[in-house]
Design a protein around this motif. Structure first.
Motif, mmCIF file in Angstrom:
data_model
loop_
_atom_site.group_PDB
_atom_site.id
_atom_site.type_symbol
_atom_site.label_atom_id
_atom_site.label_comp_id
_atom_site.label_asym_id
_atom_site.label_seq_id
_atom_site.Cartn_x
_atom_site.Cartn_y
_atom_site.Cartn_z
ATOM 1 N N GLU A 133 126.325 25.637 50.288
ATOM 2 C CA GLU A 133 126.868 27.019 50.735
ATOM 3 C C GLU A 133 126.383 27.445 51.954
ATOM 4 O OE1 GLU A 133 127.721 30.852 48.520
ATOM 5 O OE2 GLU A 133 127.996 29.250 47.233
ATOM 6 N N LYS A 134 125.103 27.210 52.211
ATOM 7 C CA LYS A 134 124.441 27.601 53.427
ATOM 8 C C LYS A 134 124.537 26.676 54.262
ATOM 9 C CE LYS A 134 122.753 31.489 51.711
ATOM 10 N NZ LYS A 134 123.068 33.070 52.118
ATOM 11 N N GLN A 135 125.023 25.373 54.167
ATOM 12 C CA GLN A 135 125.305 24.403 55.290
ATOM 13 C C GLN A 135 123.875 23.840 55.451
ATOM 14 O OE1 GLN A 135 128.394 23.950 56.391
ATOM 15 N NE2 GLN A 135 129.024 25.685 55.057
ATOM 16 N N LEU A 136 123.033 23.859 54.485
ATOM 17 C CA LEU A 136 121.883 22.962 54.505
ATOM 18 C C LEU A 136 121.841 21.826 53.803
ATOM 19 C CD1 LEU A 136 118.983 25.512 53.974
ATOM 20 C CD2 LEU A 136 119.819 24.851 56.081
ATOM 21 N N GLU A 137 120.989 20.809 53.905
ATOM 22 C CA GLU A 137 121.123 19.463 53.216
ATOM 23 C C GLU A 137 120.206 19.757 51.940
ATOM 24 O OE1 GLU A 137 120.397 16.092 55.582
ATOM 25 O OE2 GLU A 137 122.135 16.373 57.081
ATOM 26 N N VAL A 138 120.581 18.662 51.014
ATOM 27 C CA VAL A 138 119.839 18.764 49.885
ATOM 28 C C VAL A 138 119.186 17.282 49.674
ATOM 29 C CG1 VAL A 138 119.747 18.708 47.258
ATOM 30 C CG2 VAL A 138 121.025 20.314 48.579
ATOM 31 N N GLY A 139 117.954 17.302 49.503
ATOM 32 C CA GLY A 139 117.184 15.955 49.460
ATOM 33 C C GLY A 139 116.616 15.932 47.925
ATOM 34 N N PHE A 140 116.336 14.905 47.392
ATOM 35 C CA PHE A 140 116.003 14.528 45.819
ATOM 36 C C PHE A 140 114.516 14.009 46.191
ATOM 37 C CE2 PHE A 140 118.518 14.522 42.013
ATOM 38 C CZ PHE A 140 118.984 15.827 42.098
ATOM 39 N N LEU A 193 123.337 8.959 39.762
ATOM 40 C CA LEU A 193 124.700 9.100 39.344
ATOM 41 C C LEU A 193 124.949 10.688 39.643
ATOM 42 C CD1 LEU A 193 125.334 6.845 36.489
ATOM 43 C CD2 LEU A 193 126.350 6.658 38.692
ATOM 44 N N PHE A 194 124.089 11.370 39.155
ATOM 45 C CA PHE A 194 124.162 12.934 39.371
ATOM 46 C C PHE A 194 124.108 13.319 40.827
ATOM 47 C CE2 PHE A 194 121.677 16.942 39.847
ATOM 48 C CZ PHE A 194 122.531 17.524 39.264
ATOM 49 N N ALA A 195 123.058 12.651 41.544
ATOM 50 C CA ALA A 195 122.991 12.861 42.865
ATOM 51 C C ALA A 195 124.268 12.599 43.490
ATOM 52 C CB ALA A 195 121.901 12.188 43.576
ATOM 53 N N LYS A 196 124.983 11.482 43.171
ATOM 54 C CA LYS A 196 126.197 11.009 43.841
ATOM 55 C C LYS A 196 127.527 12.122 43.602
ATOM 56 C CE LYS A 196 128.850 6.917 44.726
ATOM 57 N NZ LYS A 196 129.470 5.692 44.403
ATOM 58 N N LYS A 197 127.306 12.425 42.378
ATOM 59 C CA LYS A 197 128.586 13.222 42.139
ATOM 60 C C LYS A 197 128.140 14.886 42.698
ATOM 61 C CE LYS A 197 130.182 15.743 37.827
ATOM 62 N NZ LYS A 197 129.529 15.923 36.448
ATOM 63 N N MET A 198 127.124 15.133 42.828
ATOM 64 C CA MET A 198 126.660 16.443 43.644
ATOM 65 C C MET A 198 126.437 16.161 45.124
ATOM 66 S SD MET A 198 126.586 18.686 41.128
ATOM 67 C CE MET A 198 126.247 20.098 41.895
ATOM 68 N N GLN A 199 126.949 15.302 45.380
ATOM 69 C CA GLN A 199 126.779 14.953 46.950
ATOM 70 C C GLN A 199 125.342 15.300 47.505
ATOM 71 O OE1 GLN A 199 130.678 17.027 48.009
ATOM 72 N NE2 GLN A 199 131.206 14.905 48.368
ATOM 73 N N VAL A 200 124.336 15.004 46.828
ATOM 74 C CA VAL A 200 122.941 15.024 47.315
ATOM 75 C C VAL A 200 122.854 14.263 48.688
ATOM 76 C CG1 VAL A 200 120.482 14.492 47.215
ATOM 77 C CG2 VAL A 200 122.015 15.572 45.134
ATOM 78 N N ILE A 232 125.566 1.406 42.789
ATOM 79 C CA ILE A 232 126.761 2.387 42.763
ATOM 80 C C ILE A 232 127.157 2.681 44.195
ATOM 81 C CG2 ILE A 232 126.263 3.317 40.393
ATOM 82 C CD1 ILE A 232 124.533 5.324 41.644
ATOM 83 N N GLN A 233 126.824 2.053 45.124
ATOM 84 C CA GLN A 233 127.063 2.086 46.539
ATOM 85 C C GLN A 233 126.508 3.371 47.162
ATOM 86 O OE1 GLN A 233 130.149 1.342 44.442
ATOM 87 N NE2 GLN A 233 129.290 -0.458 44.487
ATOM 88 N N MET A 234 125.450 3.630 46.974
ATOM 89 C CA MET A 234 124.638 4.805 47.593
ATOM 90 C C MET A 234 123.710 4.925 48.333
ATOM 91 S SD MET A 234 123.759 7.373 44.333
ATOM 92 C CE MET A 234 123.355 8.767 45.400
ATOM 93 N N GLU A 235 123.367 3.105 48.734
ATOM 94 C CA GLU A 235 121.934 3.349 49.452
ATOM 95 C C GLU A 235 121.965 3.845 50.572
ATOM 96 O OE1 GLU A 235 124.333 1.022 48.555
ATOM 97 O OE2 GLU A 235 124.516 -0.707 50.277
ATOM 98 N N ASN A 236 123.077 4.597 51.313
ATOM 99 C CA ASN A 236 123.050 4.963 52.549
ATOM 100 C C ASN A 236 122.462 6.514 52.351
ATOM 101 O OD1 ASN A 236 125.134 5.914 51.226
ATOM 102 N ND2 ASN A 236 126.624 6.201 52.745
ATOM 103 N N LYS A 237 122.170 6.682 51.086
ATOM 104 C CA LYS A 237 121.690 7.917 51.002
ATOM 105 C C LYS A 237 120.119 8.101 50.663
ATOM 106 C CE LYS A 237 125.315 10.293 50.679
ATOM 107 N NZ LYS A 237 126.037 11.285 51.897
ATOM 108 N N LEU A 238 119.623 6.925 50.766
ATOM 109 C CA LEU A 238 118.269 6.833 50.541
ATOM 110 C C LEU A 238 117.314 6.488 51.639
ATOM 111 C CD1 LEU A 238 118.265 3.659 47.923
ATOM 112 C CD2 LEU A 238 118.209 6.078 47.494
#
Lengths: 293, 406
Positions: A53-60, A79-86, A103-109
């Protein structure tokens, strides 16, 4: 060029925003290591919404080693991170990459194996897997750091304690048991001091094992303006939140050329003696071996 | 199904030969470049070739460690080096850098590539990743317990290698910078000072809380997993690895011989209590630190750690090597390794036998009788009343009740 730092308390989100942080790292249970604070998954869900909401990014922080029986937990968190758009997932075990790819999210790693990204060839090979980024190792010289970032970018840790050792063993509990003392492994503010040296190195034990951090705090303030094409990370473990916020703020100012990095580095050395601020391995050759000593 | 491989370390050509003769199926060695364990007498290319020729003649393979974590300038000449290794008949390289893996696959495709334990692989998904990158084998992290090894092995698409004996990093391998930090010696480039095994005081805030008579240390007992060999064979693990490229000839001979006997007996289904006891006794003769089972039964406990002890002691049981033997006169030429007196009870052993005898009089090369052998490497002649061969060894029989390695 982003500034990345750990989230200690979501109530302080405005402070994080004001000091120029672009991405806040959250540490979930089981999969994270060296967290400044572990949040449960229900808390994290709300935190992600607030941060976005504050336009910041979230990292896990998913930097723990994945043991065979914890594959399911890593999978669920991805899967949670993908759903929550981490926005970014820090990992150190290539098994996590394999799961993310399914689950095709290696581009977030973002690969952060702490010691293994020490040259541009390796950095490029890992980036070619489709990763978002790699975190460069700290035990390299500044010349190498510049060469690697020029060739392939990367994320550079610019402030924090060096994680020196991670054992799966419960070394503190074992020691207290051996000397027949009450187990104090849960205590905060434990330190090791080699018998002939005076450096106080933070040590702690949690469910991931035992960790030793450097007694000194790594600070690249006098070097950051020579680094292009990379993001900057401040690691919170072993430093308090106030220090992290101040360092983020000052880093932001240095990058904006509002203040001078060299002066700020020297000021930190004077102002924060308990952190023993230095430039780590940036100007040290660590290629010595026993024969030449 | 092929039999499990017994993989021995070797710090030089002589140890490589001993390893092969005493029963190793493969030997891993370090080259002069790109390898860890800088204090091991690493092999130049010509010596690697001699090692390969010797090993191949006896049906064994040579693996070369290319396992440093390279810095920006360390990769120079890597491709030429890999091509040379392939040309000289090396079977596999062991590496921890993705760059090294990729380069090997590109320029030396006949070399197998084994992913080093420096990568701390702890799960089947990571093994899948390494397969996708072209690796031929993965060395699992020493942090895996037996059940985890079994689970990974069931799902894995690649052959797995596990450590069964020797020193253990206290940290996940490859992820430690204690040595870098405390001595400027990079553990991932062959300079590890074993700072983890040093002694440390412990504080809470500013108060010391350690026992002054027993400081904290991060030193682990050595691993000794002889009791799990049958389980590992059943789990379809492909290779059993002994740690210790810096260990002595005697260590290599005793440890490899013991595991060779044990593995062979496992396949014959003839491991009983008495045999196992003999194997454990044999392994205790090598120059280990005190041993434990590592992570095989889960997290190590307090008694799996060492406090107040930094390194492995030397037993000095190994007193001589056999260099030559004349069957007609029964005179052996031996080389002194450790101090010994005459007329003591000794064991003479080779890859497939152990015999006791009382040591006969020894004579130097000028024919003078020796009272005490106290010059290491001195050549002596002595009578041995049964056939022995080059590379056989002579050791004292030590009463273990008073044995104190340290």
């Amino acid at each position: 060029m982003k500034i990345i730092a750990d989230c200690y308390d979501i109530q302080h989100l405005d402070d994080y925003l004001n000091c120029g942080i672009d991405r806040l790292i959250l540490s979930p249970p089981t999969t994270s290591i060296r967290p400044v604070r572990v949040f449960d998954m229900s808390e994290i869900k709300n935190m992600i919404l607030s941060i976005h909401e504050k336009q910041l990014e979230v990292g896990f922080n998913m930097l723990n080693f994945m043991m065979e029986e914890t594959i399911g937990e890593f999978q669920d968190q991805l899967l949670f991170a993908k759903k929550m758009q981490v926005d970014a997932i820090y990992f150190s075990d290539m098994g996590v990459y394999q799961l993310a790819k399914e689950i095709q999210m290696e581009n977030k790693l973002i690969y952060q194996p702490s010691t293994l990204i020490t040259n541009s060839n390796d950095a490029s090979h890992y980036l070619s897997l489709g990763l978002k980024n790699v975190v460069l190792s700290r035990e390299i010289t500044f010349d190498d750091l510049k060469r690697i970032t020029q060739k392939c970018g990367g994320e550079v840790v610019v402030f924090g304690r060096n994680p020196m050792m991670h054992s799966r063993r419960r070394l503190l509990s074992s020691y207290f048991e051996f000397i027949h003392q009450k187990d104090q492994s849960d205590e905060e503010n434990l330190y090791l001091m080699e018998e002939n040296r005076d450096e106080k190195m933070p040590v702690f034990q949690d469910e991931t094992g035992t960790h030793v951090l450097s007694g000194s705090t790594f600070c690249l303030f006098k070097e950051v303006d020579q680094l292009k094409n990379c993001d900057f990370k401040i690691e919170g473990k072993g430093i308090d939140e106030e220090m992290m916020i101040q360092a983020s703020y000052d880093l932001h100012q240095i990058l904006d050329h509002t203040i001078n990095g060299i002066e700020m580095f020297e000021q930190y050395q004077r102002k924060y003696p308990k952190y023993n601020i230095n430039d780590g391995f940036m100007y040290k050759k660590t290629s010595l071996v026993k024969e030449v000593l | 199904m092929s039999r499990i491989e017994l993989l021995s370390p070797a710090g030089d050509l002589e140890r490589l030969k001993i390893a092969v003769l005493y029963g190793a199926d493969a030997v891993y060695i370090g080259g002069k470049k790109f390898s860890l364990r800088s204090r091991a007498s690493n092999f130049d290319l010509d010596t690697i070739q001699k090692g390969v020729e010797f090993a191949n003649k006896h049906g064994a393979h040579v693996h070369v460690t290319v396992n440093m974590i390279p810095h920006e300038d360390d990769l120079e000449d890597l491709e030429d080096y890999l091509m040379e290794l392939e040309k000289r008949g090396v079977h596999a390289i062991i590496c921890a850098s993705l760059s090294v893996l990729k380069a090997a696959k590109r320029v030396a495709p006949r070399l197998e590539v084994h992913v080093s334990t420096q990568h701390s692989t702890t799960n089947s998904k990571a093994v899948e990743f390494w397969k996708s990158q072209g690796a031929d084998r993965v060395v699992l992290a020493r942090e895996c317990d037996l059940n985890e090894i079994k689970m990974i092995s069931k799902k894995t698409p690649l052959p797995l290698e596990v450590f069964i004996h020797g020193g253990m990093c206290i940290s996940y391998s490859g992820r430690c910078t204690l040595s870098n930090h405390m001595t400027n010696r990079d553990a991932n480039r062959g300079g590890c000072a074993q700072s983890c095994r040093w002694k440390y005081r412990m504080l809470k805030e500013d108060q010391f809380i350690h026992d002054p008579d027993c400081l904290f240390s991060m030193s682990s007992k050595d691993m000794m997993a002889a009791c799990y060999i049958q389980d590992l064979i059943d789990a379809n693990v492909c290779s059993l690895k002994i740690e210790g490229r810096m260990k002595s000839l005697y260590y290599v001979a005793t440890v490899i011989r013991a595991y060779r006997m044990l593995i062979d007996r496992c396949y014959e289904g003839r491991v009983d209590e008495a045999f196992m006891s003999m194997i454990l006794d044999e392994l205790s003769r090598s120059e280990n630190r005190p041993t434990s089972i590592g992570f095989y039964e889960g997290l190590p406990k307090a008694n799996d750690q060492l406090y107040g002890v930094n390194g492995a002691g030397v037993t000095q049981e190994y007193i001589a090597s056999v260099l030559e033997y004349d069957e007609q006169s029964q005179i052996a030429l031996i080389q002194v390794k450790n101090h010994f007196e005459m007329k003591i009870e000794v064991e003479v052993f080779g890859p497939k036998y152990t015999k006791k005898m009382v040591l006969n009089d020894c004579f130097d090369m000028d024919g003078n009788q020796i009272e005490v052998a106290n010059k290491p490497m001195q050549l002596l002649r002595t009578k041995i009343p049964f056939k022995v061969e080059k590379y056989d060894m002579i050791r004292k029989i030590v009463d273990k009740t008073n044995r104190n390695v340290y």
